[in-house]
Each structure stands twice: as C-alpha cells, then as structure tokens.
Design a protein around this motif. Structure first.
Motif, PDB file in Angstrom:
ATOM      1  N   ILE A   1       3.366   6.727  -6.831  1.00  0.00           N
ATOM      2  CA  ILE A   1       2.818   6.737  -7.975  1.00  0.00           C
ATOM      3  C   ILE A   1       1.345   7.410  -7.675  1.00  0.00           C
ATOM      4  O   ILE A   1       1.240   7.834  -9.019  1.00  0.00           O
ATOM      5  N   GLU A   2       1.569   7.791  -6.947  1.00  0.00           N
ATOM      6  CA  GLU A   2       0.368   9.201  -6.643  1.00  0.00           C
ATOM      7  C   GLU A   2       1.255  10.165  -7.381  1.00  0.00           C
ATOM      8  O   GLU A   2       0.234  11.337  -8.692  1.00  0.00           O
TER       9      GLU A   2
ATOM     10  N   SER B   1       2.592  -4.953 -16.803  1.00  0.00           N
ATOM     11  CA  SER B   1       2.404  -4.985 -15.122  1.00  0.00           C
ATOM     12  C   SER B   1       2.691  -6.760 -14.196  1.00  0.00           C
ATOM     13  O   SER B   1       2.963  -7.491 -15.573  1.00  0.00           O
ATOM     14  N   GLY B   2       3.752  -6.617 -13.582  1.00  0.00           N
ATOM     15  CA  GLY B   2       4.136  -7.715 -12.862  1.00  0.00           C
ATOM     16  C   GLY B   2       3.190  -7.928 -11.596  1.00  0.00           C
ATOM     17  O   GLY B   2       2.237  -8.890 -12.069  1.00  0.00           O
ATOM     18  N   THR B   3       2.987  -7.170 -10.753  1.00  0.00           N
ATOM     19  CA  THR B   3       2.504  -7.098  -9.180  1.00  0.00           C
ATOM     20  C   THR B   3       1.525  -7.103  -9.792  1.00  0.00           C
ATOM     21  O   THR B   3      -0.079  -6.430  -9.211  1.00  0.00           O
ATOM     22  N   GLY B   4       1.288  -5.569 -11.390  1.00  0.00           N
ATOM     23  CA  GLY B   4      -0.283  -4.373 -10.905  1.00  0.00           C
ATOM     24  C   GLY B   4       0.256  -3.230  -9.863  1.00  0.00           C
ATOM     25  O   GLY B   4      -0.612  -3.097 -10.713  1.00  0.00           O
ATOM     26  N   THR B   5       0.711  -3.779  -9.313  1.00  0.00           N
ATOM     27  CA  THR B   5       0.696  -2.221  -8.488  1.00  0.00           C
ATOM     28  C   THR B   5       0.737  -1.153  -9.003  1.00  0.00           C
ATOM     29  O   THR B   5      -0.370  -0.084  -8.544  1.00  0.00           O
ATOM     30  N   THR B   6       1.549  -0.463 -10.263  1.00  0.00           N
ATOM     31  CA  THR B   6       1.358   0.973 -10.703  1.00  0.00           C
ATOM     32  C   THR B   6       0.488   1.071 -11.058  1.00  0.00           C
ATOM     33  O   THR B   6       0.216   2.045 -11.631  1.00  0.00           O
ATOM     34  N   ALA B   7      -0.116   0.551 -12.177  1.00  0.00           N
ATOM     35  CA  ALA B   7      -1.027   0.661 -12.844  1.00  0.00           C
ATOM     36  C   ALA B   7      -2.208   0.607 -11.654  1.00  0.00           C
ATOM     37  O   ALA B   7      -2.995   1.563 -12.308  1.00  0.00           O
TER      38      ALA B   7
ATOM     39  N   LYS C   1       0.889  -1.366   0.668  1.00  0.00           N
ATOM     40  CA  LYS C   1      -0.006  -0.220  -0.176  1.00  0.00           C
ATOM     41  C   LYS C   1       0.856   1.772  -0.060  1.00  0.00           C
ATOM     42  O   LYS C   1       0.340   2.287  -0.792  1.00  0.00           O
ATOM     43  N   GLU C   2       2.087   1.000   0.622  1.00  0.00           N
ATOM     44  CA  GLU C   2       3.141   2.216   0.244  1.00  0.00           C
ATOM     45  C   GLU C   2       3.002   3.031  -0.737  1.00  0.00           C
ATOM     46  O   GLU C   2       4.038   3.964  -1.400  1.00  0.00           O
ATOM     47  N   ALA C   3       3.158   2.001  -1.473  1.00  0.00           N
ATOM     48  CA  ALA C   3       3.709   2.314  -3.336  1.00  0.00           C
ATOM     49  C   ALA C   3       2.715   3.517  -3.685  1.00  0.00           C
ATOM     50  O   ALA C   3       2.983   4.002  -4.779  1.00  0.00           O
TER      51      ALA C   3
END
Length: 292
Positions: free
Chosen positions: A135-136, A160-166, A129-131
C-alpha cells in the motif's frame, strides 16, 4: 511482472469529474487492493513456508488472490469457510471456481488454533501489518502522479471492508483519504483501524441506510450498470457499488468543490460473475412477473 503502476484515467460520472486509479488492470490474475495487500508475500522470500492458511467467505476476492499468490510461490493453500452453498458446489463459478483451479483446498470448518512452523496464517481480507508494504507503493504512485500533474488539492476515495488499504494510504499520503464501511458499520471499521494503527485514520463518510454485506440491493445493481454505461469501466458489485453511492452523494451535497477526487478501483471483477447471476435472477424475474 511487478504488479504495480496501474494507470490513472479521467472520467465523468453524473456530471462530475473523477480520476480512477485502475488497480483492476494490475494483472489479470492478481489485481485490485488484494494484490497490494499481499505484495509483501509475493516480493519476499519465505524459505521455510510451505502452506498458507486463511479463512472467509466462499466467494471472497482475498481467497482468489491468495490462491494465485500460492500458485506463484509454489505453496499449498488451505482456506476455511463456515459454509459452501450446495448450489455453488454443484455449479462452481467466480472466485470459488477459479481459486480451486489455482489449487486451493477449501475446508468447511473452523480455523485451527495452532499452526506448524512451515504454515503462514493470513487474517481474513488481508487485515495485516504486512499489507502496508504494497500500500505504501500505491501511495507513492499516487504522490508521483499528483506531482506530475500539479494537483495539490486531492482527496482519495475507496470503499472499505477491513479498512486496511484506506488506513495505510492515509498513513503514507499527504492527502485526505475518504472511505465508507461496506462489511460492518462505521464502529466496526474504526475498531479494525485500531487493530493496526493508533491514530491518523481515514475519514468515514456516512451511509443513508444500513446495508448487510453480500445482500442484494437494487440500487447497487443500478449504479453498477450506470457506471458501466457512463464510464465504460466495470466496477465491483460488492464494494464499488456502495462506494459510488456514498461518493456520489458526498459530491452532490458539496456547495463548492475545490479539490480533485481520485477513486481507487477495487478490482475483484471475478466476483461479479456470481453476483451478476444473483442480481439478474432476482430483479429480472421480478420484472418479468410485473409485466405478465
């Protein structure tokens, strides 16, 4: 050094116009989507933390970025892997080599179940979640650029790998975010989304075939070389190659395109060193045999 505000360039690839967010140029040692994901830890103080613990593959981009982060913050860094190839141990290269030079302690074992108070655990690939913090900031850079250039109809693409950024880009952007699954299948990616958010997911575009992460595919190598030839920009061989294959097909299949596309460069170019060696050995050897 703030590790933000990467430039945006216009390119043409296969007779189509794209804009590229050059996150590979954030910093020579701390760039790409991992720099965005770990920016929270870089900018905030953690007075009780003395060590970071994470896990993944022995050539992970996240591994290298965490090693750089820990060097900057004067933290120790333990990184757990299932296996390190004997050839890599004897011939260090790419992310593995440089992460060790930055002080990483790599351990072939399972990750511990419990951690001490002064230890910070970061999940594989930065799926945390800290990511959202970094990214914001990336999303705000995109919104500012779109407004300054009067671009109202925009789609943002990244593999996407984990898709966190997307996932977090879609949360913070008014534009549609498009992605493709690179590590697992589309169902795996959707599960990864659900680990962090409950709705407002990016659009996942389909692949023509199933790809096994880390395996060598001739079409990956070919589009990598074609991108370099046409755009003069080097992209990542693991994520960007598949990303461009999917995006190119997506665009070519459109009857009418009434929007601009911004591609987020994934960084990770140190990983190309070992990937290039593997590709060259596999496909150049085959070509030599064919010509003999």
């Amino acid at each position: 050094m703030n590790y933000t505000n990467s430039p945006i360039e216009q390119i043409n690839f296969n007779n189509q116009k794209y804009f590229i967010k050059r996150d590979d140029l954030l910093h020579k040692d701390f760039s790409g989507n991992k720099a965005r994901k770990f920016y929270y830890f870089l900018k905030n103080d953690f007075l009780n933390i003395k060590k970071v613990i994470s896990f993944g593959s022995a050539q992970s981009n996240a591994m290298y970025s965490l090693a750089v982060l820990c060097k900057i913050k004067a933290w120790k860094f333990d990184y757990y892997v299932d296996h390190i190839a004997s050839y890599l141990k004897e011939n260090p290269v790419g992310n593995y080599k440089y992460a060790k030079e930055f002080g990483m302690n790599i351990i072939e074992d399972k990750v511990p179940n419990k951690f001490e108070e002064e230890e910070l655990f970061i999940s594989e690939g930065g799926a945390i979640k800290e990511a959202s913090f970094g990214i914001e900031i990336l999303a705000n850079e995109i919104k500012t650029w779109a407004k300054e250039n009067q671009i109202k109809n925009l789609k943002v693409f990244l593999p996407s790998g984990t898709g966190t950024t997307a996932l977090y880009l879609q949360k913070f952007l008014p534009f549609e975010v498009i992605t493709c699954s690179c590590v697992g299948d589309d169902e795996y990616l959707q599960k990864q989304f659900l680990e962090l958010e409950k709705n407002n997911f990016p659009t996942i575009i389909k692949k023509d075939k199933k790809y096994h992460f880390g395996k060598l595919y001739k079409e990956f190598y070919e589009i990598h070389k074609e991108l370099l030839n046409q755009t003069k920009i080097e992209f990542d061989l693991l994520y960007d190659s598949l990303g461009w294959i999917c995006l190119d097909k997506y665009v070519q299949n459109l009857q009418n395109r009434d929007f601009e596309i911004l591609y987020i460069h994934q960084g990770g170019l140190l990983g190309n060193i070992s990937m290039e060696e593997r590709y060259s050995f596999k496909f150049n050897k085959k070509e030599e045999k064919r010509l003999c």
